[in-house]
Write a protein that holds these residues in place. Structure first.
Motif, mmCIF file in Angstrom:
data_model
loop_
_atom_site.group_PDB
_atom_site.id
_atom_site.type_symbol
_atom_site.label_atom_id
_atom_site.label_comp_id
_atom_site.label_asym_id
_atom_site.label_seq_id
_atom_site.Cartn_x
_atom_site.Cartn_y
_atom_site.Cartn_z
ATOM 1 N N ASN A 55 3.120 -21.844 10.247
ATOM 2 C CA ASN A 55 2.241 -22.985 9.439
ATOM 3 C C ASN A 55 1.789 -22.524 8.440
ATOM 4 O OD1 ASN A 55 2.869 -24.614 11.765
ATOM 5 N ND2 ASN A 55 0.978 -23.822 12.911
ATOM 6 N N ASN A 56 1.575 -20.942 8.479
ATOM 7 C CA ASN A 56 0.919 -20.511 7.041
ATOM 8 C C ASN A 56 2.001 -19.789 6.100
ATOM 9 O OD1 ASN A 56 1.732 -18.416 8.680
ATOM 10 N ND2 ASN A 56 -0.264 -17.301 8.281
ATOM 11 N N VAL A 57 3.301 -20.520 6.416
ATOM 12 C CA VAL A 57 4.309 -19.843 5.317
ATOM 13 C C VAL A 57 4.795 -20.865 4.557
ATOM 14 C CG1 VAL A 57 6.445 -18.680 5.427
ATOM 15 C CG2 VAL A 57 4.710 -17.730 6.903
ATOM 16 N N THR A 58 5.031 -20.659 3.373
ATOM 17 C CA THR A 58 5.403 -21.924 2.545
ATOM 18 C C THR A 58 6.959 -21.974 2.633
ATOM 19 O OG1 THR A 58 5.668 -20.390 0.408
ATOM 20 C CG2 THR A 58 3.748 -21.469 0.933
ATOM 21 N N ARG A 59 7.856 -22.964 2.054
ATOM 22 C CA ARG A 59 9.202 -22.808 2.271
ATOM 23 C C ARG A 59 9.744 -21.844 1.630
ATOM 24 N NH1 ARG A 59 12.892 -26.682 3.957
ATOM 25 N NH2 ARG A 59 10.836 -28.044 4.253
ATOM 26 N N GLY A 60 9.204 -21.456 0.233
ATOM 27 C CA GLY A 60 9.770 -20.657 -0.413
ATOM 28 C C GLY A 60 9.954 -19.195 -0.058
ATOM 29 N N GLU A 61 8.526 -18.717 0.703
ATOM 30 C CA GLU A 61 8.291 -17.543 1.235
ATOM 31 C C GLU A 61 9.281 -17.400 2.585
ATOM 32 O OE1 GLU A 61 3.404 -16.548 0.695
ATOM 33 O OE2 GLU A 61 4.178 -17.847 2.177
ATOM 34 N N TYR A 62 9.631 -18.350 3.060
ATOM 35 C CA TYR A 62 10.394 -18.755 4.365
ATOM 36 C C TYR A 62 11.974 -18.261 4.089
ATOM 37 C CZ TYR A 62 12.568 -20.537 8.579
ATOM 38 O OH TYR A 62 13.306 -20.577 10.167
ATOM 39 N N TYR A 63 12.076 -18.836 3.035
ATOM 40 C CA TYR A 63 13.732 -18.266 2.426
ATOM 41 C C TYR A 63 13.799 -16.971 1.716
ATOM 42 C CZ TYR A 63 15.202 -23.119 3.322
ATOM 43 O OH TYR A 63 15.520 -24.334 3.869
ATOM 44 N N PHE A 111 7.270 -12.953 7.134
ATOM 45 C CA PHE A 111 7.567 -14.518 6.652
ATOM 46 C C PHE A 111 8.284 -15.196 7.790
ATOM 47 C CE2 PHE A 111 7.476 -12.908 2.135
ATOM 48 C CZ PHE A 111 6.179 -13.162 2.055
ATOM 49 N N ARG A 124 9.721 -22.278 10.970
ATOM 50 C CA ARG A 124 8.764 -22.025 9.937
ATOM 51 C C ARG A 124 7.339 -21.878 10.246
ATOM 52 N NH1 ARG A 124 6.427 -24.555 5.268
ATOM 53 N NH2 ARG A 124 7.483 -26.661 5.830
#
Length: 368
Positions: free
Chosen positions: A188-196, A131, A186
């Motif tokens: 492009n293909n990663v959501t904010r939740g997945e990033y954290y 991520f 972050r």
């Protein structure tokens, strides 16, 4: 008691002689080189796997230790050397056969437990990297130096000097400087939740590895046998095997083995390059782990932690070159601070070595 004494005497005869300073420095240099290659190449290839369409976290964690059979080659060379030396020695006809392995059952079981801990660390790191960009992951992994320093102080009573404290501070400040740019990193293909989630998982991997390194050094100090370079390789092989077994179970549950051919067929780099990336990823990660355990054996845990942190800006530079990540002023400052930290630690070790030599010389010159 007589049997134990005979076994110990036999082990001492077969074990390589105590390393001199020149050999120890050479081994330290080789292990540092292995750490540098593995620390830079392993994360980059793993990120290339995810960036090109890979999605199997258990597989990527498995790759980090699946190269453990490589250690069989130097172990075979060591065995043949011991066997030749025993044959050419006096009274060789009355000597027992050369031992294939030096590791004892208690040490084997302890290394097996460490291997499972290493397997957990592999999974956490690989899951987090899926991520995160390489630069952000490298930044968060640098926190392992703080955990390493703490656990080394608690478990093995590793003393801090002003130079080592300065080194830790400089490397920590460098990591903070690198963190100033992460808001725009972050993928492009990663959501904010997945990033954290990647943040949390990578920090967890840093904490686990910060615990793992002092436990390895504690194993050296508590082992009831001579610690040689051959035994260190045997221990690394056992840890690598059980770490790989830990991730293999996860792959079986997650059905990663069945998914590999399908993933290779649709991989952006092509099917052949997909397998090339997997193979070299396993080799480079094995370089890192073998070099890390070797540095702990030749020097201490803190140097291993410092070197891992120092190589982080190097990984950042390669990420810029190969993945076109931005190289801002924060990364330049972090690189300078990391090199300063390494110089501080190296000079402190030099001063400490000189002081120990002078004290030993003064004691030897005292009249009996």
């Amino acid at each position: 008691m007589d049997v134990e004494g005979q076994d110990l005497d036999r082990q001492n005869k077969e074990a390589p002689p105590q390393m001199n300073k020149g050999l120890r420095r050479a081994l330290t240099a080789v292990n540092c080189a292995l750490m540098a290659i593995g620390n830079a190449g392993g994360p980059l290839l793993l990120r290339l796997y995810f960036q090109s369409g890979g999605r199997r976290q258990w597989l990527s964690g498995w790759l980090e230790t699946s190269g453990w059979p490589i250690i069989l080659l130097p172990l075979l060379v060591s065995y043949l050397h011991r066997r030749r030396r025993l044959i050419l020695g006096p009274g060789h006809r009355h000597q027992p056969p050369t031992k294939l392995f030096f590791i004892t059952w208690p040490l084997f079981l302890y290394c097996a437990a460490l291997g499972r801990l290493l397997g957990l660390d592999d999974f956490l790191y690989a899951y987090g990297l899926s991520f995160l960009p390489v630069s952000t992951s490298a930044l968060l992994i640098s926190a392992q130096l703080v955990f390493t320093a703490f656990f080394a102080f608690v478990l093995v009573k590793q003393k801090f000097t002003p130079y080592s404290i300065n080194s830790v501070v400089l490397l920590t400040v460098g990591a903070v400087m690198l963190g100033l740019h992460v808001s725009s990193d972050r993928p492009n293909n990663v959501t904010r939740g997945e990033y954290y989630m990647g943040f949390v998982l990578t920090l967890g991997a840093a904490a686990v590895y910060g615990l793992f390194l002092p436990l390895v050094e504690l194993t050296y100090t508590k082992a009831k046998q001579a610690i040689t370079d051959t035994l260190v390789m045997e221990m690394q092989m056992v840890m690598g095997f059980f770490a790989t077994a830990f991730c293999t179970v996860g792959m079986l549950v997650n059905k990663d083995f069945q998914a590999i051919p399908r993933e290779a067929e649709h991989h952006e780099q092509g099917e052949f390059r997909y397998y090339v990336v997997l193979v070299w990823c396993a080799i480079l990660w094995q370089f890192l782990f073998l070099g890390t355990v070797g540095v702990i054996f030749c020097v201490n845990t803190l140097l291993a932690g410092v070197l891992i942190a120092v190589f982080i800006p190097v990984t950042e530079v390669f990420a810029v070159i190969f993945f076109k990540e931005k190289f801002g002023s924060e990364k330049g400052v972090a690189l300078a601070l990391s090199l300063w930290g390494l110089a501080s630690y190296s000079y402190g070790e030099y001063r400490e070595g000189k002081r120990s030599q002078n004290m030993a010389a003064d004691l030897s010159n005292q009249p009996v």
